[in-house]
Write a protein that holds these residues in place. Structure first.
Motif, PDB file in Angstrom:
ATOM      1  N   UNK A 382       1.025  -1.153  -0.099  1.00 57.56           N
ATOM      2  CA  UNK A 382      -0.443  -0.054  -0.540  1.00 57.56           C
ATOM      3  C   UNK A 382       0.881   1.258   0.509  1.00 57.56           C
ATOM      4  N   UNK A 383       1.691   1.067  -0.088  1.00 61.33           N
ATOM      5  CA  UNK A 383       2.938   2.123   0.294  1.00 61.33           C
ATOM      6  C   UNK A 383       4.605   2.002  -0.120  1.00 61.33           C
ATOM      7  N   UNK A 384       4.834   3.225   0.014  1.00 67.67           N
ATOM      8  CA  UNK A 384       6.367   3.373  -1.254  1.00 67.67           C
ATOM      9  C   UNK A 384       7.098   3.798   0.147  1.00 67.67           C
ATOM     10  N   UNK A 385       8.327   2.426  -0.394  1.00 65.65           N
ATOM     11  CA  UNK A 385       9.659   2.411   0.811  1.00 65.65           C
ATOM     12  C   UNK A 385      10.085   3.144   0.370  1.00 65.65           C
ATOM     13  N   UNK A 386      10.754   4.528   1.196  1.00 66.14           N
ATOM     14  CA  UNK A 386      12.604   5.179  -0.052  1.00 66.14           C
ATOM     15  C   UNK A 386      13.041   5.389   0.942  1.00 66.14           C
ATOM     16  N   UNK A 387      14.878   4.974   0.719  1.00 67.43           N
ATOM     17  CA  UNK A 387      15.667   6.225   1.533  1.00 67.43           C
ATOM     18  C   UNK A 387      16.366   5.326   2.045  1.00 67.43           C
ATOM     19  N   UNK A 429      18.786   0.833  11.604  1.00 67.37           N
ATOM     20  CA  UNK A 429      18.587   1.700  13.704  1.00 67.37           C
ATOM     21  C   UNK A 429      16.518   2.197  12.107  1.00 67.37           C
ATOM     22  N   UNK A 430      15.429   2.421  11.981  1.00 70.03           N
ATOM     23  CA  UNK A 430      14.428   3.098  11.097  1.00 70.03           C
ATOM     24  C   UNK A 430      14.922   5.139  11.905  1.00 70.03           C
ATOM     25  N   UNK A 432      12.317   6.407  13.399  1.00 70.05           N
ATOM     26  CA  UNK A 432      11.850   6.393  14.836  1.00 70.05           C
ATOM     27  C   UNK A 432      13.165   5.819  15.478  1.00 70.05           C
ATOM     28  N   UNK A 433      13.982   5.355  15.494  1.00 70.26           N
ATOM     29  CA  UNK A 433      14.734   4.397  16.338  1.00 70.26           C
ATOM     30  C   UNK A 433      14.869   3.311  16.162  1.00 70.26           C
ATOM     31  N   UNK A 434      13.642   2.651  16.006  1.00 68.68           N
ATOM     32  CA  UNK A 434      13.408   1.421  15.654  1.00 68.68           C
ATOM     33  C   UNK A 434      14.266   0.655  15.442  1.00 68.68           C
ATOM     34  N   UNK A 435      14.424  -1.119  15.892  1.00 73.73           N
ATOM     35  CA  UNK A 435      14.926  -2.416  15.147  1.00 73.73           C
ATOM     36  C   UNK A 435      14.686  -2.455  14.280  1.00 73.73           C
ATOM     37  N   UNK A 436      15.269  -2.588  12.863  1.00 80.68           N
ATOM     38  CA  UNK A 436      15.028  -3.171  11.440  1.00 80.68           C
ATOM     39  C   UNK A 436      16.083  -4.309  11.379  1.00 80.68           C
ATOM     40  N   UNK A 437      15.328  -5.608  11.096  1.00 81.83           N
ATOM     41  CA  UNK A 437      15.938  -6.674  10.583  1.00 81.83           C
ATOM     42  C   UNK A 437      15.282  -6.751   9.325  1.00 81.83           C
TER      43      UNK A 437
END
Length: 478
Positions: A382-387, A429-430, A432-437
Motif C-alpha cells: 500500500x505504500x512506497x518505501x524509499x530512503x 535503525x529506522x 524513529x529508532x526502531x530496530x529493523x531486520x
C-alpha cells in the motif's frame, strides 16, 4: 572534460525532459556526450543512455563516497567532450542526516556540482510564475557561494507575453535565459509508482520519447551557449575497476574488450560464468557492476528470466532490482528456470538478489508461484518505501562478512507478507529508532530489498567472484 549540471528548485520541474533532450541535442550537434544522474535512480539513466548512445551512469556520494565521485566521473566521461549531469529533487535537497555537518546536504545535486566544479542550469517550472521569479532565482543564486548558476531554462511557458515577463525577471538578477520551452509542447512519458517506465520495458515508445525530447530541446534551447558554459575542475586519475577489486589505488588499465584482467584471475583457470538477470523485469543495475565482475575475473552473461533458461555453466547468479510485479505471470510461466534456480541454490551456488531478485526467490508474488528459495510470500503493497539506510551485515554471505557496514537504498512498493524463516541479511535503525531486520541469508544466497552500489563496495564483488570460482571448481571435481 566539460560538464553542466541540470537542476531545479523542486521535483517535477522537468529536469529529466531537459537533461535527456539536452544529451540528445548535443549529440545530434556533433558532441560526444557523457550522461550522468545524481543519486541512486536507475530509471532516468536508461533514457539518458538512449539519447547519448552510451550507458547512463550515476554519481551518488552517499552510496559510493565523496572521494569516488570525481574518479567515477572521469571514468564515465572517457572519450567524450561534454557531460550532462541530471540532478535529483531540488538543487539543495539531499539526505536528511543530523550527523552530516558538510556545507551542503549529503547526496544533493549541489554537493555533486561542487565536487565537479560544474555550472548549474536551473530548470524552472514557469507555471504560476511572473515577476516574483526574480526573488526565487536570487535565493538560489546566493544561498551557497560554492554553487554557480550558469543560467536558467524556463519550462512550461504559457505564451510570448509570459516568456517576456519571465526573461525580464531573470535579467533582474543577472541570470541568462538559455532556453524557453512552451507549455503547448510538453511531453508525456508513461510512468508508474516508482517514476518513469524503464526504457527497456517501454521499447520503441521510449526511443520515440527520447527523440521528442531531443527535438524539443534542439528547437528551444541555446546549445552553443550551454556548450560554451560547460566547465569542470575535476583532476586526477579515473576510477579503475581492476584497481578497485585489488583493493589499491594503483594505475592498471581495465580491459576495454570485456575480457577479465590478467591480474585478477589465474590464466590456467577458466573464468567463472556469472549470470545476470535482465530484460523487462530486472532493469535496475549500475554499469560499474559488470565492469567490476569482469575485472575480478568473471565471464558475464545477461539472460531474461521471462523466457530464457539458466545459462549453461553458470557458477554465480545475480538477480538485480526491477519491476517483477508487472511481469509476475510471465515469470511464473517459465517453470524450467524457476526449478533450475531452486536446484542451484540447494547445490550451494553463490547468489546475490536485490529487491526484484528477492521477490523472484520467494514462494509467490501476488499469487504467482516463484522459485521458493525463500520461505515467504510477496505482494504489491500500500505504500512506497524509499530512503537511504546505514546497514550492518548480520551474517556471513558470498558478499559480506558479519559486522561489515554498508550504505544502501530502498526503493519499492512491494512487501513480504511474512518474515522469511531464515537469518536476516541486514540490520539498521529506522528513523524513529526502531530496530529493523531485513532480507534473508539462505545457504550461499544473500537476498534483500536493499540496493547497494558495487563501486562503493568492490570487495563484495571480488568475494562473490571468488565464491563462484570455488563453486565451479567443486562442480568439475565432482
Amino acid at each position: 572534460m566539460r560538464a553542466v549540471v541540470v537542476a531545479a528548485p523542486a521535483s517535477g520541474s522537468g529536469k529529466t525532459t531537459v537533461a535527456t533532450g539536452l544529451v540528445g541535442a548535443l549529440r545530434r550537434a556533433g558532441h560526444r556526450v557523457a550522461p550522468f544522474k545524481v543519486g541512486p535512480d536507475y530509471i532516468d539513466p536508461g533514457y539518458h543512455g538512449l539519447a547519448a548512445g552510451r550507458p547512463g551512469r550515476n554519481l551518488d556520494p552517499v552510496l559510493v563516497g565523496v572521494e569516488r565521485i570525481a574518479p567515477l566521473y572521469r571514468h564515465g566521461a572517457q572519450g567524450c567532450d561534454v557531460a550532462v549531469v541530471e540532478g535529483v529533487m531540488g538543487l539543495f535537497d539531499g539526505r536528511i542526516d543530523e550527523h552530516h555537518a558538510g556545507p551542503v546536504a549529503e547526496g544533493s545535486t549541489a554537493q555533486v556540482a561542487s565536487l565537479l566544479g560544474a555550472p548549474v542550469l536551473l530548470v524552472v517550472d514557469a507555471r504560476g510564475h511572473s515577476q516574483s521569479l526574480a526573488a526565487l532565482l536570487h535565493g538560489f543564486a546566493t544561498f551557497d557561494s560554492g554553487i554557480r548558476l550558469g543560467g536558467v531554462i524556463l519550462n512550461r511557458v504559457g505564451s510570448e507575453r509570459h516568456d517576456h515577463v519571465l526573461r525580464a525577471a531573470c535579467a533582474r538578477v543577472g541570470l541568462p535565459v538559455l532556453g524557453s520551452l512552451p507549455r503547448s509542447a510538453e511531453l508525456e512519458v508513461p510512468s508508474r509508482h516508482l517514476g518513469l517506465i524503464p526504457a527497456v520495458e517501454h521499447g520503441m515508445a521510449a526511443r520515440e520519447a527520447v527523440t521528442a525530447m531531443t527535438d524539443l530541446v534542439a528547437a528551444h534551447v541555446d546549445l552553443h551557449a550551454i556548450a560554451a558554459l560547460a566547465r569542470t575542475s575535476v583532476t586526477g586519475p579515473s576510477w579503475d575497476p581492476a584497481a578497485a577489486v585489488r583493493g589499491d589505488g594503483s594505475a592498471h588499465p581495465a580491459e576495454a574488450s570485456g575480457r577479465p584482467c590478467a591480474s585478477s584471475v589465474h590464466v590456467d583457470r577458466e573464468p567463472p560464468l556469472i549470470a545476470v538477470a535482465g530484460g523487462a523485469a530486472f532493469t535496475f543495475g549500475y554499469a560499474e557492476h559488470r565492469e567490476l565482475l569482469l575485472a575480478a575475473g568473471a565471464q558475464v552473461v545477461v539472460f531474461d528470466p521471462l523466457h530464457d533458461e539458466l545459462p549453461r555453466g553458470t557458477a554465480g547468479l545475480v538477480l538485480p532490482g526491477g519491476f517483477p510485479e508487472e511481469h509476475a505471470a510471465r515469470l511464473a510461466a517459465n517453470t524450467g528456470l524457476l526449478r533450475a534456480v531452486a536446484e542451484a541454490s540447494r547445490q550451494g551456488m553463490p547468489m546475490h538478489a536485490e529487491c526484484a531478485g528477492l521477490l523472484y526467490l520467494t514462494r509467490s508474488l501476488d499469487g504467482h508461484p516463484m522459485a521458493g528459495v525463500i520461505d515467504a510470500e510477496a505482494e504489491f503493497g500500500p505504500r512506497l518505501v524509499l530512503g537511504y539506510r546505514d546497514a550492518v551485515a548480520l551474517g556471513d554471505s558470498p558478499l559480506w562478512r558479519a559486522g561489515e557496514r554498508v550504505r544502501g537504498h530502498e526503493f519499492h512498493r512491494t512487501r513480504l507478507v511474512s518474515s522469511p524463516c531464515a537469518e536476516p541479511a541486514w540490520g539498521w535503525h529506522g528513523s524513529d529508532g526502531e530496530r529493523v531486520r531485513e532480507g534473508a541469508l539462505v545457504g550461499n544466497l544473500h537476498a534483500s530489498y536493499l540496493h547497494t552500489h558495487p563501486a562503493g563496495n568492490p570487495e563484495a564483488v571480488r568475494r562473490f567472484v571468488a565464491g563462484a570460482t570455488a563453486y565451479a571448481r567443486a562442480r568439475v571435481t565432482t
